[in-house]
Scaffold this active site. Structure first.
Site, PDB file in Angstrom:
ATOM      1  N   GLY A 122       8.620  -0.847   2.368  1.00  0.00           N
ATOM      2  CA  GLY A 122       9.012  -1.143   0.997  1.00  0.00           C
ATOM      3  C   GLY A 122       9.307   0.073   0.153  1.00  0.00           C
ATOM      4  CG  LEU A 123       7.913   4.690  -1.002  1.00  0.00           C
ATOM      5  CD1 LEU A 123       7.710   4.352  -2.466  1.00  0.00           C
ATOM      6  CD2 LEU A 123       6.900   5.740  -0.566  1.00  0.00           C
ATOM      7  CG  MET A 139      11.079  -4.813  -5.020  1.00  0.00           C
ATOM      8  SD  MET A 139      11.646  -4.123  -6.583  1.00  0.00           S
ATOM      9  CE  MET A 139      12.887  -2.985  -6.002  1.00  0.00           C
ATOM     10  N   GLY A 140      12.957  -8.619  -3.474  1.00  0.00           N
ATOM     11  CA  GLY A 140      13.850  -9.541  -2.781  1.00  0.00           C
ATOM     12  C   GLY A 140      14.669  -8.914  -1.666  1.00  0.00           C
ATOM     13  CG  ASN A 199       9.145  -4.833   7.513  1.00  0.00           C
ATOM     14  OD1 ASN A 199       9.893  -5.766   7.259  1.00  0.00           O
ATOM     15  ND2 ASN A 199       7.836  -4.887   7.326  1.00  0.00           N
ATOM     16  CB  SER A 257       8.668 -10.882   1.637  1.00  0.00           C
ATOM     17  OG  SER A 257       9.086 -10.729   0.296  1.00  0.00           O
ATOM     18  CE1 TYR A 272       5.501   1.383  -2.584  1.00  0.00           C
ATOM     19  CE2 TYR A 272       6.031  -0.556  -1.309  1.00  0.00           C
ATOM     20  CZ  TYR A 272       6.369   0.371  -2.275  1.00  0.00           C
ATOM     21  OH  TYR A 272       7.573   0.286  -2.917  1.00  0.00           O
TER      22      TYR A 272
END
EC number: 1.3.5.2
Length: 351
Positions: A62-63, A112-113, A139, A175, A318
């Site tokens: 995600g980062l 975020m999606g 991922n 998610s 994270y």
């Protein structure tokens, strides 16, 4: 150093601060000044999934969604970095604002999606990376306009594209920010998807002459029956590992906060107990041949140790980095080292 930069970052919108932080980390890497941000921990070799990790503390997905900052992030001392989530085609994600800090709780809400540039762009970035000092996880997810009945094709396409480059691959079905995605965790849907992807994994292994581990990332909002069902499927299909957990849609610990009603997944300190409970329950239900990565709420070395005590072989940070900065990496590695060297030898805590 981070304590000086944090007031500036927190004066910005969360997503702008995210981008600025990554640019700063890149600049430090290019100028050879990463040591001002973080001291690389002494190695703590840790085996999992048939791989040897330089240390057991990784960066959660995600980062770095597009794999644009791999080398700079590894230089902070992570034993592994997980990039993504990536989808077959580029997509913008959800409308802004879509990321919110809750400093009073050391927490973040995001919706975020799966915003990313698409798997082809990620592959090009990974090919350019030097990848020194740690391992790389990728991922993968599905595009938001791909119906669940066709999700397998999206995951398969991403797996085929990243397989030659990844040290391990994570299948993200948890998610909360892609409509309907978590339905793929239901037992029959999960069995169909993971069975198909296991076949793809084996075929790709034969094609490329190497076996890349496949992990599955699950949600923290699973009840005991859900956990039993997921564990049954994942054990039957012999996945290589499980990541527990993603963000939560529940808000009991922040119910009175003005941002509690914002849609999206909650991460950070309020997630620690819930995610660790799911981790512990999965450890009790899965064979030892399936290692777990513990993620969710790690804001200190003690939190990382709590994940290990609950049965994790590795951990990921994270949201904790938002509040603690890169020093959190070494703190977690050293705390796990002390636990490993303790007379108890790092036994798993009972339920």
């Amino acid at each position: 150093m981070y304590s000086l930069a944090r007031p500036l970052l927190f004066s910005l919108d969360a997503e702008r601060a995210h981008a600025l932080a990554l640019r700063s980390i890149d600049t430090a890497y290019r100028t050879g000044t990463t040591s001002l941000l973080s001291t690389r921990p002494v190695p703590l070799p840790t085996p999992a999934f048939g791989l040897m990790f330089p240390n057991p503390v990784g960066l959660g997905a995600g980062l770095d969604k597009n794999g644009e900052h791999i080398d700079a992030l590894l230089a902070l001392g992570f034993g592994f970095v997980e990039i993504g989530t990536v989808t077959p085609r580029a997509q913008d994600g959800n409308p802004k604002p879509r990321m919110f800090r809750l400093p009073e709780y050391q927490a973040v809400i995001n919706r975020m999606g799966f915003n990313n540039l698409g798997v082809d762009a990620l592959v090009a970035n990974v090919q350019r990376a030097r990848r020194r000092g740690g391992l790389l996880g990728i991922n993968i997810g599905k595009n938001k306009d791909t119906p669940n009945e066709e999700a397998t094709s999206d995951y398969r396409y991403c797996m085929e594209r990243v397989y030659p480059l990844a040290d391990y691959i994570t299948v993200n079905i948890s998610s909360p920010n892609t409509a309907g995605l978590r339905e793929l965790q239901e037992e029959q849907s999960l069995r169909r998807l993971i069975s198909d992807l296991r076949e793809t994994q084996e075929a790709l292994g034969a094609q490329h002459g190497k076996r890349v581990p496949m992990l599955v990332k699950v949600a923290p909002d699973l009840n005991d029956r859900d956990i039993d069902a997921a564990a049954r499927v994942l054990a039957d299909l012999a996945v290589d590992g499980v990541i527990a957990t993603n963000t939560t849609v529940t808000r009991p610990l922040i119910a009175n906060h003005p941002l509690a009603a914002e849609a999206g997944g909650l991460s950070g300190a309020p997630l620690l107990g819930q995610s660790t409970l799911v981790l512990r329950r999965l450890r009790a239900r899965l064979p030892e041949s399936i290692p777990l990565i513990g993620v969710g709420g790690i804001n200190s070395g003690a939190d990382a140790v709590a994940k290990m005590a609950a049965g994790a072989s590795l951990v990921q940070c994270y949201s904790g980095l938002v509040y603690r900065g890169p020093q959190l990496v070494g703190e977690c590695v050293n705390a796990i080292r002390r636990r490993r060297e303790a007379p108890s030898g790092g036994a798993v805590a009972p339920l």
